[in-house]
Design an enzyme around this catalytic site. Structure first.
Site, short mmCIF file in Angstrom:
data_model
loop_
_atom_site.label_atom_id
_atom_site.label_comp_id
_atom_site.label_asym_id
_atom_site.label_seq_id
_atom_site.Cartn_x
_atom_site.Cartn_y
_atom_site.Cartn_z
N ASP A 228 0.87 -1.16 0.00
CA ASP A 228 0.00 0.00 0.00
C ASP A 228 0.92 1.23 0.00
O ASP A 228 2.10 1.12 0.35
CB ASP A 228 -0.88 -0.03 1.24
CG ASP A 228 -1.67 1.26 1.42
OD1 ASP A 228 -2.43 1.62 0.51
OD2 ASP A 228 -1.49 1.91 2.46
N ASP B 209 -0.16 5.09 0.80
CA ASP B 209 -0.41 6.16 1.76
C ASP B 209 -0.50 5.62 3.18
O ASP B 209 -1.31 4.74 3.48
CB ASP B 209 -1.71 6.88 1.39
CG ASP B 209 -1.62 7.47 -0.02
OD1 ASP B 209 -0.80 8.36 -0.22
OD2 ASP B 209 -2.37 7.00 -0.90
N ASP C 176 -1.39 -0.46 6.11
CA ASP C 176 -1.54 0.30 7.36
C ASP C 176 -2.98 0.41 7.82
O ASP C 176 -3.23 0.86 8.93
CB ASP C 176 -0.99 1.72 7.18
CG ASP C 176 -1.93 2.58 6.34
OD1 ASP C 176 -2.45 3.58 6.87
OD2 ASP C 176 -2.13 2.26 5.16
#
Length: 231
Positions: A12, A14, A171
């Site tokens: 991922d 961001d 995240d």
């Protein structure tokens, strides 16, 4: 020679590779202010962490009763975000080390993100991560964003890898859910510490509850190597 066998790693972007959430918040705050919503807070923004920009602005339209079309809101937010991203995006140092370590071993790498293709390109370019991460999938290119598995499955397809051989680094809870739905193992590094107990993270093979403060390239690499030896 890699110690990781046939593993591919899908990141991922961001909040995982780069600390971009403050820029996304500021872009969102400025965009909503332009459309008459003056009280958008960081806590409001945290509800959208891990969700694609398109789905975020669609929810804004419903939540705030905005008259503007989703496409107009999306363009406005992306424009403001790109202005910020090109000048003030920082890669997490240990994540950069992890990417460099994997790339040095010849591990196939990809990025699968809810951001627009332009935003992904801008961030990878300004951080220099584009030297290692050349396979990129945006949620704009698939039917459904996270928590659907589409972006991760498309990343595996482009890498020529079986989903079972892919490990996702994420995240956010929607991303961990997407990895699980794709049949991929997951290294979870929660951006919002209070969400570490979310049931989606319980499916992760490696959960670092302390987020980026706990994550190290060596710990993540050693976990991958143990998995490779036991498979």
């Amino acid at each position: 020679m890699s110690t990781l066998g046939g593993i591919s790693v899908v990141f991922d972007l961001d909040g995982t590779l780069v600390d971009s959430e403050p820029n996304y918040y500021e872009a969102g705050r400025r965009t909503l202010a332009e459309y008459g919503v003056a009280d958008f807070t960081w806590a409001d923004h945290e509800e959208y962490v891990g969700i694609s920009t398109q789905e975020t602005v669609a929810d804004w339209k419903r939540r705030y009763g905005l008259r503007a079309p989703v496409g107009e809101l999306l363009a406005a937010k992306n424009r403001r975000y790109l202005e910020l991203a090109r000048t003030s995006t920082r890669a997490y140092p240990e994540m950069r080390k992890f990417v460099e370590l994997l790339a040095g071993e010849g591990v196939p790498l990809a990025v699968a993100s809810g951001s627009s293709p332009q935003a992904i390109e801008a961030i990878l370019s300004c951080t220099g991560l584009d030297a290692y991460l050349r396979t990129v999938v945006s949620a704009d290119e698939v039917a459904h964003g996270k928590p659907a598995p589409d972006v991760f499955l498309e990343a595996a397809r482009r890498l020529g890898a079986s989903p079972a051989d892919c490990v996702v680094v994420e995240d956010a809870a929607p991303g961990a859910a997407a990895a699980h739905a794709a049949g991929m193992r997951c290294i979870a590094v929660p951006y919002v510490a209070a969400q570490a107990d979310a049931p989606e993270f319980a499916t992760a093979g490696l959960l670092l509850r302390g987020g980026q403060e706990e994550f190290t390239a060596r710990v993540a690499h050693d976990w991958l190597a143990r998995g490779a030896r036991s498979s």
